[in-house]
Design an enzyme around this catalytic site. Structure first.
Site, PDB file in Angstrom:
ATOM      1  N   ARG A 113       0.821  -1.207   0.000  1.00 42.90           N
ATOM      2  CA  ARG A 113       0.000   0.000   0.000  1.00 42.90           C
ATOM      3  C   ARG A 113       0.854   1.255   0.000  1.00 42.90           C
ATOM      4  NH1 ARG A 113      -4.700  -0.589   3.708  1.00 42.90           N
ATOM      5  NH2 ARG A 113      -5.465  -1.355   1.709  1.00 42.90           N
ATOM      6  N   TYR A 114       1.930   1.232   0.747  1.00 43.42           N
ATOM      7  CA  TYR A 114       2.796   2.408   0.884  1.00 43.42           C
ATOM      8  C   TYR A 114       4.009   2.225  -0.025  1.00 43.42           C
ATOM      9  CZ  TYR A 114       0.083   3.081   5.186  1.00 43.42           C
ATOM     10  OH  TYR A 114      -0.915   3.256   6.093  1.00 43.42           O
ATOM     11  N   ARG A 117       7.251   0.045   1.799  1.00 42.78           N
ATOM     12  CA  ARG A 117       7.125  -1.069   2.731  1.00 42.78           C
ATOM     13  C   ARG A 117       5.918  -1.943   2.400  1.00 42.78           C
ATOM     14  NH1 ARG A 117       5.548   3.727   4.347  1.00 42.78           N
ATOM     15  NH2 ARG A 117       4.001   4.103   5.976  1.00 42.78           N
ATOM     16  N   CYS A 126      -3.479 -17.801  15.004  1.00 43.22           N
ATOM     17  CA  CYS A 126      -3.086 -17.068  16.202  1.00 43.22           C
ATOM     18  C   CYS A 126      -3.287 -18.012  17.382  1.00 43.22           C
ATOM     19  CB  CYS A 126      -3.964 -15.837  16.386  1.00 43.22           C
ATOM     20  SG  CYS A 126      -3.757 -14.647  15.055  1.00 43.22           S
ATOM     21  N   CYS A 130      -8.854 -12.802  18.764  1.00 44.74           N
ATOM     22  CA  CYS A 130      -9.454 -11.598  19.338  1.00 44.74           C
ATOM     23  C   CYS A 130     -10.797 -11.367  18.655  1.00 44.74           C
ATOM     24  CB  CYS A 130      -8.581 -10.383  19.076  1.00 44.74           C
ATOM     25  SG  CYS A 130      -6.869 -10.628  19.521  1.00 44.74           S
ATOM     26  N   CYS A 133     -10.949  -8.773  15.780  1.00 45.52           N
ATOM     27  CA  CYS A 133      -9.930  -8.894  14.719  1.00 45.52           C
ATOM     28  C   CYS A 133     -10.369  -8.295  13.381  1.00 45.52           C
ATOM     29  CB  CYS A 133      -9.566 -10.359  14.511  1.00 45.52           C
ATOM     30  SG  CYS A 133      -8.271 -10.570  13.274  1.00 45.52           S
ATOM     31  N   ARG A 135      -8.756  -8.836  10.609  1.00 47.39           N
ATOM     32  CA  ARG A 135      -8.527  -9.831   9.549  1.00 47.39           C
ATOM     33  C   ARG A 135      -9.343 -11.084   9.783  1.00 47.39           C
ATOM     34  NH1 ARG A 135      -2.804  -8.357   9.778  1.00 47.39           N
ATOM     35  NH2 ARG A 135      -2.782  -6.394   8.644  1.00 47.39           N
ATOM     36  N   ASP A 295     -11.602  -0.797  13.389  1.00 48.60           N
ATOM     37  CA  ASP A 295     -12.006  -0.809  11.981  1.00 48.60           C
ATOM     38  C   ASP A 295     -13.479  -1.194  11.822  1.00 48.60           C
ATOM     39  OD1 ASP A 295      -9.525  -0.060  10.930  1.00 48.60           O
ATOM     40  OD2 ASP A 295      -8.793  -2.134  10.953  1.00 48.60           O
ATOM     41  N   ASP A 332      -7.455   3.703  10.249  1.00 49.88           N
ATOM     42  CA  ASP A 332      -7.037   3.032   9.013  1.00 49.88           C
ATOM     43  C   ASP A 332      -8.190   3.242   8.043  1.00 49.88           C
ATOM     44  OD1 ASP A 332      -5.443   1.613   7.274  1.00 49.88           O
ATOM     45  OD2 ASP A 332      -5.014   0.011   8.715  1.00 49.88           O
ATOM     46  N   LYS A 339      -3.197   4.385   7.092  1.00 51.12           N
ATOM     47  CA  LYS A 339      -3.375   4.901   8.450  1.00 51.12           C
ATOM     48  C   LYS A 339      -3.325   6.423   8.444  1.00 51.12           C
ATOM     49  CE  LYS A 339      -1.050   0.875  10.397  1.00 51.12           C
ATOM     50  NZ  LYS A 339      -0.604   0.239   9.134  1.00 51.12           N
TER      51      LYS A 339
HETATM   52  C1  PLP Z   1       0.215  -0.669   8.973  1.00 53.12           C
HETATM   53  C2  PLP Z   1       0.683  -1.081   7.673  1.00 53.12           C
HETATM   54  C3  PLP Z   1       2.033  -0.930   7.316  1.00 53.12           C
HETATM   55  C4  PLP Z   1       3.062  -0.324   8.251  1.00 53.12           C
HETATM   56  O1  PLP Z   1       2.766   1.018   8.493  1.00 53.12           O
HETATM   57  P1  PLP Z   1       3.699   1.917   9.428  1.00 53.12           P
HETATM   58  O2  PLP Z   1       2.946   3.180   9.614  1.00 53.12           O
HETATM   59  O3  PLP Z   1       4.992   2.085   8.712  1.00 53.12           O
HETATM   60  O4  PLP Z   1       3.890   1.155  10.713  1.00 53.12           O
HETATM   61  C5  PLP Z   1       2.405  -1.324   6.059  1.00 53.12           C
HETATM   62  N1  PLP Z   1       1.519  -1.832   5.173  1.00 53.12           N
HETATM   63  C6  PLP Z   1       0.214  -1.976   5.494  1.00 53.12           C
HETATM   64  C7  PLP Z   1      -0.716  -2.515   4.480  1.00 53.12           C
HETATM   65  C8  PLP Z   1      -0.239  -1.616   6.746  1.00 53.12           C
HETATM   66  O5  PLP Z   1      -1.539  -1.772   7.070  1.00 53.12           O
HETATM   67  S1  SF4 Z   2      -6.192  -9.167  16.155  1.00 48.23           S
HETATM   68 FE1  SF4 Z   2      -6.540 -10.913  14.763  1.00 48.23          FE
HETATM   69  S2  SF4 Z   2      -4.540 -11.298  13.811  1.00 48.23           S
HETATM   70 FE2  SF4 Z   2      -4.173 -10.033  15.647  1.00 48.23          FE
HETATM   71  S3  SF4 Z   2      -3.761 -11.485  17.311  1.00 48.23           S
HETATM   72 FE3  SF4 Z   2      -5.937 -11.023  17.379  1.00 48.23          FE
HETATM   73  S4  SF4 Z   2      -6.905 -12.636  16.142  1.00 48.23           S
HETATM   74 FE4  SF4 Z   2      -4.722 -12.635  15.631  1.00 48.23          FE
END
Ligand code: PLP
Ligand code: SF4
Length: 369
Positions: A113-114, A117, A126, A130, A133, A135, A295, A332, A339
């Site tokens: 996305r960025y 990175r 996991c 949670c 979560c 995801r 989220d 986000d 973010k």
């Molecule tokens: C959070 C995230 C990152 C890392 O973001 P930082 O602000 O550098 O910690 C990188 N890629 C994705 C898709 C993210 O959600």
């Molecule tokens: S938030 Fe989701 S991915 Fe993160 S530790 Fe909890 S269950 Fe696992």
């Protein structure tokens, strides 16, 4: 370590068995019958557990169970791990993939996305799931995993071909759920790429399964410096003695630790609780990094607070406690904007080099350029 012997089903478990992380995984509490042995469930919890099969099924490590208050359905540790019926009521502004990660995924398991990175999803598992979560569409126990050595290799090839990527965040799921050798294979492949400057791992295991932080894991991680670890912490109760030992092992081996916290209604939405969490994290050498607005993921409406709650928390931290204890509060962005930091504004006006500012106590100051 700890007072797990007070829980009848584990009173005869020897310390060395309790300390075996594989034993902790195998003995997770996943059924209504098992949990009913030590909790008096509310009707909502009972319904939530019955419905939560499949993705993000309930799974409580014995360690996590020892932190739960059996007499208080509002216990923050319990609330994060035991499903409620509310999870199955969906709001109109909720999404399966709220941050559009799948859209920014050039190869399976990688989110780019960025500019410099990427996020690599190294496993779907996991130790504890949670309930909030983000995801949840991906995470949980599954017969056939969609992450495997082929998808990892394709992700590594993508990173190798993109010279702008200097930072790789390995998350999931939880990368510490992999065997030490499996994780090492991934780290080796990524750190072998010349333009990758550093790697970070996102995990919750020091909190939910601190037994996983073994001497051999730490010895392996040390070989891949610079490597940073971000740990998901939501409440001061999670910083158990055992968790502290795990964080000490990581910090003593020279791994910088950061935290990520999700703002959750009824769990950590009071400024005094967040302040204690952030201060307690500094005591175990974890630098608060992000607080996330919860989220807009399907089935989490009961956890969400207004954004103003998060802004007010930052307002009550900044200036009132160590700057190191003040993380960045971010939303986000729905739809994949990344973010976005939100917080109190200290700049009241700005005109022809004259900046009118307020300090943390609300006193007004002028800075002239
Ligand atoms: C959070 C995230 C990152 C890392 O973001 P930082 O602000 O550098 O910690 C990188 N890629 C994705 C898709 C993210 O959600
Ligand atoms: S938030 Fe989701 S991915 Fe993160 S530790 Fe909890 S269950 Fe696992």
């Amino acid at each position: 370590m700890g007072d797990y012997k007070r829980i009848p089903i584990w009173k005869d478990i020897p310390e060395e068995v309790w300390e075996d992380w594989q034993w902790q995984i195998k003995n997770r509490i996943t059924t209504l019958d098992a949990i009913s042995q030590f909790l008096i469930l509310t009707p909502s919890e009972e319904e939530g557990i019955k419905k939560s099969h499949g993705r993000l099924s309930m799974a409580l490590t014995p360690h996590w169970v020892t932190l739960m208050d059996p007499n208080d359905p509002e216990c923050p540790v319990r609330r994060q791990a035991v499903p409620l019926a509310d999870e199955f009521r969906f709001g109109t502004n909720e999404f399966v993939d709220p941050c559009a990660e799948d859209r920014d995924s050039p190869v399976p398991g990688l989110v780019h996305r960025y500019p410099d990175r990427v996020l690599l999803l190294a496993t779907e598992q996991c130790a504890m799931y949670c309930r909030h979560c983000t995801r949840r569409r991906l995470v949980g126990e599954k017969q056939v995993s969609s992450v495997n050595s082929k998808t990892i290799d394709a992700a590594v090839d993508y990173i190798r071909a993109n010279k702008k990527i200097r930072d790789v965040l390995i998350s999931g799921g939880d990368p510490f759920m992999l065997d030490t050798q499996e994780l090492e294979e991934i780290l080796k492949k990524i750190t072998n790429i010349p333009h990758v400057e550093f790697v970070r791992l996102g995990t919750r295991l020091p909190v939910t399964l601190p037994q996983r932080i073994t001497e051999s894991l730490v010895a392996m991680l040390k070989k891949y410096k610079p490597l940073w670890v971000s740990i998901h912490f939501n409440h001061p109760k999670e910083i158990s003695k055992r968790c502290k030992v795990a964080c000490d092992m990581l910090a003593d081996s020279g791994i910088p630790l950061g935290s990520q916290t999700v703002l959750l209604k009824g769990i950590n939405d009071k400024p005094y609780i967040m302040k204690k969490l952030m201060q307690d994290l500094l005591k175990i050498r974890v630098r608060p990094y992000y607080i996330y607005q919860c989220d807009l993921v399907k089935g989490t409406a009961h956890f969400r607070t207004p954004v103003a709650v998060g802004i007010n928390i930052i307002e009550k931290l900044r200036g009132f406690t160590s700057g190191y204890a003040v993380p960045t509060y971010v939303v986000d962005a729905p739809g994949g904007g990344g973010k976005i930091p939100v917080g109190p504004s200290y700049l009241i006006s700005q005109d022809k080099g004259k900046h009118v500012l307020r300090n943390y106590k609300g006193k007004i100051y002028t800075y002239i350029e």
